[in-house]
Design a protein around this motif. Sequence first.
Motif, PDB file in Angstrom:
ATOM      1  N   ILE A 281      43.093 -13.920  10.996  1.00 20.36           N
ATOM      2  CA  ILE A 281      42.739 -14.624  12.229  1.00 20.36           C
ATOM      3  C   ILE A 281      41.244 -14.921  12.209  1.00 20.36           C
ATOM      4  O   ILE A 281      40.429 -14.038  11.929  1.00 20.36           O
ATOM      5  CB  ILE A 281      43.065 -13.770  13.472  1.00 20.36           C
ATOM      6  CG1 ILE A 281      44.540 -13.355  13.484  1.00 20.36           C
ATOM      7  CG2 ILE A 281      42.735 -14.535  14.752  1.00 20.36           C
ATOM      8  CD1 ILE A 281      44.861 -12.340  14.560  1.00 20.36           C
ATOM      9  N   LEU A 282      40.900 -16.158  12.514  1.00 20.63           N
ATOM     10  CA  LEU A 282      39.509 -16.586  12.641  1.00 20.63           C
ATOM     11  C   LEU A 282      39.177 -16.716  14.122  1.00 20.63           C
ATOM     12  O   LEU A 282      39.915 -17.369  14.874  1.00 20.63           O
ATOM     13  CB  LEU A 282      39.312 -17.926  11.921  1.00 20.63           C
ATOM     14  CG  LEU A 282      37.966 -18.627  12.085  1.00 20.63           C
ATOM     15  CD1 LEU A 282      36.817 -17.778  11.556  1.00 20.63           C
ATOM     16  CD2 LEU A 282      38.009 -19.990  11.391  1.00 20.63           C
ATOM     17  N   VAL A 283      38.064 -16.106  14.545  1.00 22.43           N
ATOM     18  CA  VAL A 283      37.707 -16.064  15.966  1.00 22.43           C
ATOM     19  C   VAL A 283      36.232 -16.391  16.159  1.00 22.43           C
ATOM     20  O   VAL A 283      35.361 -15.607  15.743  1.00 22.43           O
ATOM     21  CB  VAL A 283      37.987 -14.670  16.571  1.00 22.43           C
ATOM     22  CG1 VAL A 283      37.667 -14.673  18.069  1.00 22.43           C
ATOM     23  CG2 VAL A 283      39.421 -14.253  16.343  1.00 22.43           C
ATOM     24  N   PRO A 284      35.892 -17.532  16.774  1.00 22.16           N
ATOM     25  CA  PRO A 284      34.522 -17.725  17.242  1.00 22.16           C
ATOM     26  C   PRO A 284      34.344 -16.947  18.541  1.00 22.16           C
ATOM     27  O   PRO A 284      35.063 -17.168  19.509  1.00 22.16           O
ATOM     28  CB  PRO A 284      34.437 -19.238  17.461  1.00 22.16           C
ATOM     29  CG  PRO A 284      35.835 -19.646  17.796  1.00 22.16           C
ATOM     30  CD  PRO A 284      36.745 -18.698  17.078  1.00 22.16           C
ATOM     31  N   ALA A 285      33.393 -16.019  18.563  1.00 29.94           N
ATOM     32  CA  ALA A 285      33.304 -15.056  19.660  1.00 29.94           C
ATOM     33  C   ALA A 285      32.026 -15.241  20.479  1.00 29.94           C
ATOM     34  O   ALA A 285      31.339 -14.271  20.802  1.00 29.94           O
ATOM     35  CB  ALA A 285      33.409 -13.635  19.130  1.00 29.94           C
ATOM     36  N   MET A 286      31.675 -16.479  20.756  1.00 28.74           N
ATOM     37  CA  MET A 286      30.583 -16.818  21.640  1.00 28.74           C
ATOM     38  C   MET A 286      29.276 -16.155  21.194  1.00 28.74           C
ATOM     39  O   MET A 286      28.790 -16.409  20.104  1.00 28.74           O
ATOM     40  CB  MET A 286      30.971 -16.496  23.081  1.00 28.74           C
ATOM     41  CG  MET A 286      32.205 -17.276  23.543  1.00 28.74           C
ATOM     42  SD  MET A 286      32.750 -16.909  25.236  1.00 28.74           S
ATOM     43  CE  MET A 286      31.417 -17.602  26.195  1.00 28.74           C
ATOM     44  N   TYR A 287      28.701 -15.281  22.012  1.00 24.07           N
ATOM     45  CA  TYR A 287      27.400 -14.689  21.699  1.00 24.07           C
ATOM     46  C   TYR A 287      27.448 -13.703  20.532  1.00 24.07           C
ATOM     47  O   TYR A 287      26.399 -13.277  20.047  1.00 24.07           O
ATOM     48  CB  TYR A 287      26.833 -13.984  22.932  1.00 24.07           C
ATOM     49  CG  TYR A 287      26.429 -14.923  24.035  1.00 24.07           C
ATOM     50  CD1 TYR A 287      25.200 -15.583  24.005  1.00 24.07           C
ATOM     51  CD2 TYR A 287      27.283 -15.170  25.102  1.00 24.07           C
ATOM     52  CE1 TYR A 287      24.830 -16.456  25.015  1.00 24.07           C
ATOM     53  CE2 TYR A 287      26.922 -16.046  26.123  1.00 24.07           C
ATOM     54  CZ  TYR A 287      25.694 -16.675  26.076  1.00 24.07           C
ATOM     55  OH  TYR A 287      25.338 -17.544  27.071  1.00 24.07           O
ATOM     56  N   ALA A 288      28.626 -13.345  20.078  1.00 23.92           N
ATOM     57  CA  ALA A 288      28.756 -12.352  19.011  1.00 23.92           C
ATOM     58  C   ALA A 288      29.020 -12.977  17.645  1.00 23.92           C
ATOM     59  O   ALA A 288      29.420 -12.281  16.716  1.00 23.92           O
ATOM     60  CB  ALA A 288      29.873 -11.367  19.344  1.00 23.92           C
TER      61      ALA A 288
END
Length: 353
Positions: A281-288
């Motif tokens: 799973i690929l997740v863009p996690a905003m500020y992280a």
Amino acid sequence: MIGSAWGRSLTCGGRMARLRASYDSVLCADSLEIRNNRLAVGCYELEKQDGSSGTAGIGSERRKGCVWILDKQDLKPLSVWKHESPGVLDLRWSGESGDVLILACADGSVRVLGHSESTLEEKHTLHLENSLTLSVDLNEEAADVVLSFSTGSVRALDLNTLEPKWQAENAHSYEAWVVTLDPRHTSVAFSGGDDGSLNLWDLRCSADLGPVAAHAGAHQASGVISVQPDPLHDNGILTGGYDDHIRFFDMRSLKRSTETPIELEGGPWRIKCHPDDPRYILVPAMYAGAYILKRGDGGYGGNQVCHYSGHQSIAYGACWMDRKVDPLSVATCSFYDHAVHVWSTKNRDESPA
């Protein structure tokens, strides 16, 4: 412009990530989608009365945006669409040859662009609301396109004609951050909102009847910002929320979490399962920054393969890249620094088979 950070290595959650290419999108980058050899980048920015740019405020500010089409190999620009264009908040490729883009735009419209080798041309525009169109998803087999809006409404249109097919004006009390179609059940859509509710809709039924099922506290009273049907479980759903967790649900019993949630260090704005091996799973996690996760045995739970910290701003967009050359190659984009990065983990032992 194309960056010069080719080959730079970064610590990646205990592993190393190699930044293979970067691109400056000029405006704030918020969405990415790939089809064939073309990477589409959606951008959004506020132009204030004094001519400066920003992202907050209401009133007479004008939202502007653009779409870049980049070559996936080296991120060289192939074409750009920005003539009098509003901010682009989400986008999807469509068409048998992947030559059509469907845009969710900041003026409450959905726009259809046609792409040739070097040009992007606007084919259709439909203004739907005096608000922001926040997300778009489509099912080409069912010829459906769904959109969510900052008013809390959700709509379905005919993909070929943009004729209205279904509408839930009060799907959510606040912003409807995301709406997603379920490829396993062509009449089913899921929506998530700032009111904290996860809703399941049957597009064959009148929206006046309300959602078929709803979970008002899916993310512990935090907003629901991403929904992804789980390709490992026939009735499973993965959701992301402002509580910085990915949670797992079964659409047959929506109010009960089926697995221990995965805690991140930022909000999972999108959840992208690997097309060839959905355990990843690929997740863009905003500020992280961004994460690559791997599901456990039987498709349950999840462990961190890589935490990418190369972005200097909010990571909103992400997609899997050249899977034949490097199975764990991805692209992510970040907002205020208008950066598109292509990177991969150097540990090939973790690559999908």
